[in-house]
Design a protein around this motif. Structure first.
Motif, short mmCIF file in Angstrom:
data_model
loop_
_atom_site.label_atom_id
_atom_site.label_comp_id
_atom_site.label_asym_id
_atom_site.label_seq_id
_atom_site.Cartn_x
_atom_site.Cartn_y
_atom_site.Cartn_z
N ARG A 79 -3.64 -6.14 1.46
CA ARG A 79 -2.78 -7.09 0.93
C ARG A 79 -3.43 -8.27 0.13
O ARG A 79 -4.52 -8.86 0.77
CB ARG A 79 -1.75 -7.78 2.27
N ILE A 80 -2.93 -8.66 -0.77
CA ILE A 80 -3.51 -9.76 -1.51
C ILE A 80 -2.21 -10.98 -1.64
O ILE A 80 -1.07 -10.84 -2.15
CB ILE A 80 -3.73 -9.56 -3.14
N LYS A 81 -2.61 -12.13 -0.95
CA LYS A 81 -1.47 -13.14 -0.94
C LYS A 81 -1.09 -13.51 -2.10
O LYS A 81 -1.87 -14.21 -3.17
CB LYS A 81 -2.31 -14.41 -0.15
N GLN A 82 0.30 -13.70 -2.05
CA GLN A 82 1.11 -14.11 -3.32
C GLN A 82 0.86 -13.39 -4.56
O GLN A 82 1.00 -13.82 -5.67
CB GLN A 82 0.64 -15.82 -3.73
N ASN A 93 4.66 -6.32 -4.39
CA ASN A 93 5.71 -5.06 -3.91
C ASN A 93 5.72 -5.24 -2.49
O ASN A 93 6.35 -4.24 -1.63
CB ASN A 93 5.03 -3.97 -4.42
N GLU A 94 5.34 -6.16 -1.65
CA GLU A 94 5.62 -6.34 -0.43
C GLU A 94 5.82 -8.08 -0.08
O GLU A 94 4.96 -8.76 -0.25
CB GLU A 94 4.52 -5.87 0.54
N LEU A 99 0.53 -5.30 -2.18
CA LEU A 99 0.07 -4.28 -1.16
C LEU A 99 -0.25 -3.25 -1.81
O LEU A 99 0.22 -2.42 -2.50
CB LEU A 99 1.11 -3.97 -0.11
N HIS A 100 -1.82 -2.57 -1.49
CA HIS A 100 -2.44 -1.50 -1.85
C HIS A 100 -2.40 -1.35 -3.32
O HIS A 100 -2.17 -0.12 -4.06
CB HIS A 100 -1.76 -0.18 -1.26
#
Length: 334
Positions: A79-82, A93-94, A99-100
């Motif tokens: 996950r990459i925040k924001q 996408n989450e 995500l991914h």
């Protein structure tokens, strides 16, 4: 030793390639769509070969699989925040996070296929040029599967003419009972990591490492997964963090009934362990309905959301520099 390749349907007039590689110890099936690890037939202590990887069925369902069964995840796993890295905006996408690598990541692309075969080893090479994931590029990448004896390795390579990011993994789910005879609760897990990464409610790292000692997350000595899952209502979806000086890091999974043992090794700084404890999706795996705790995902990668925590290192891919990362799998018996 043998290699067999066949075309299979992805629906809507599209096809992909299913690759079956085999030696005296293992049979491995790979799919060019998403450079998937699709099936692994490993022998138990009685010599019976059965599948120990969860695979979405039919193959055409890979196009809509959002749980990444066996997929190559990239260019950046986790996950990459924001959905933001500096001025770079990614697909959210989450929740509000990426995500991914989103819906155009490597899991959802058709890869070119090549292979090499000698008397004692087989190498399968999937190649792709990424123009569309949302990360700067193009990123020229390969996923190289190498089979020799009871060892399967996966090497990910990346190269780009521009500054970008590179933190791929394979998202394989394992169940050593063979053909999903049981869930994973009685299987025995060991992880050579003394800390986990604390996360918030959206599984975004807070920046804190928590010691595993005297907690349900302590797998520094082998124990049945059930011991931990009984204490963790939401199960495991956890980044285990390795010591910087540990060298090659290892996860071991063992099934006492079949005698199968899996050792997964990498130099990556963390491994995400996901027990699928809160499963609520309608998915078919191995021609069975997927259920909670039916497989354990083992995802070696650098720490998630690492660009927001430069003190942990870097997943930068500098211009014109080829980077390679490898995960090793050894399938044995006790």
């Amino acid at each position: 030793m043998s290699v067999k390749v066949e075309k299979v349907s992805m629906g809507e007039g599209k096809t992909t390639q299913l690759v079956r590689i085999e030696n005296e110890r293992l049979t491995v099936e790979l799919v060019a769509y998403g450079a998937h690890l699709y099936r692994v037939l490993a022998r138990d202590r009685y010599g019976i070969a059965e599948n120990v990887v969860l695979n979405v069925t039919p193959i055409s369902a890979l196009a809509t699989d959002l749980q990444y069964f066996g997929a190559t995840v990239g260019p950046v796993a986790g996950r990459i925040k924001q959905a933001q890295i500096g001025s770079l905006s990614l697909e959210a996408n989450e929740n509000d996070n990426s995500l991914h690598s989103g819906s155009q990541g490597w899991s959802f692309q058709e890869w070119d296929l090549d292979w090499q075969e000698t008397d004692d080893e087989i190498t399968v090479i999937f190649s792709y040029i990424d123009h569309q994931s949302g990360f700067p590029g193009p990123i020229t990448t390969q996923v190289i599967y190498h089979l020799i004896d009871e060892y399967l390795s996966i090497t990910f390579t990346g190269e780009s003419p521009v500054d970008t990011f590179f933190n791929p993994t394979n998202h394989g789910y394992f169940n050593l009972s063979g053909e999903l005879k049981t869930d994973i609760r009685q299987q025995i897990l060991e992880i050579s990591a003394d800390h986990i990464l604390e996360t918030d409610a959206e599984l975004i790292p807070t920046g804190t490492f928590l010691p595993v000692a005297e907690t349900a997350y302590d797998f520094t000595t082998a124990k049945p997964l059930e011991n931990a899952l009984n204490e963790l209502p939401n199960g495991l979806d956890t980044a285990f963090v390795f010591d910087d000086h540990a060298g090659e890091n290892q996860v071991t999974l063992y099934d006492e009934v079949s005698g199968r043992r899996l050792e997964v090794m990498s130099e990556a700084g963390s491994v995400i362990i996901y027990s699928a404890s809160g499963w609520n999706r309608d998915t078919q795996v191995n021609y069975h309905p997927m259920a909670k705790e039916l497989g354990l995902a083992i995802e070696f990668q650098e720490l998630p959301d690492l660009p927001h925590h430069p003190e942990w290192g870097s997943i930068a891919l500098p211009p014109d520099e080829k980077v390679a990362k490898t995960i090793h799998y050894r399938f044995g018996v006790n």
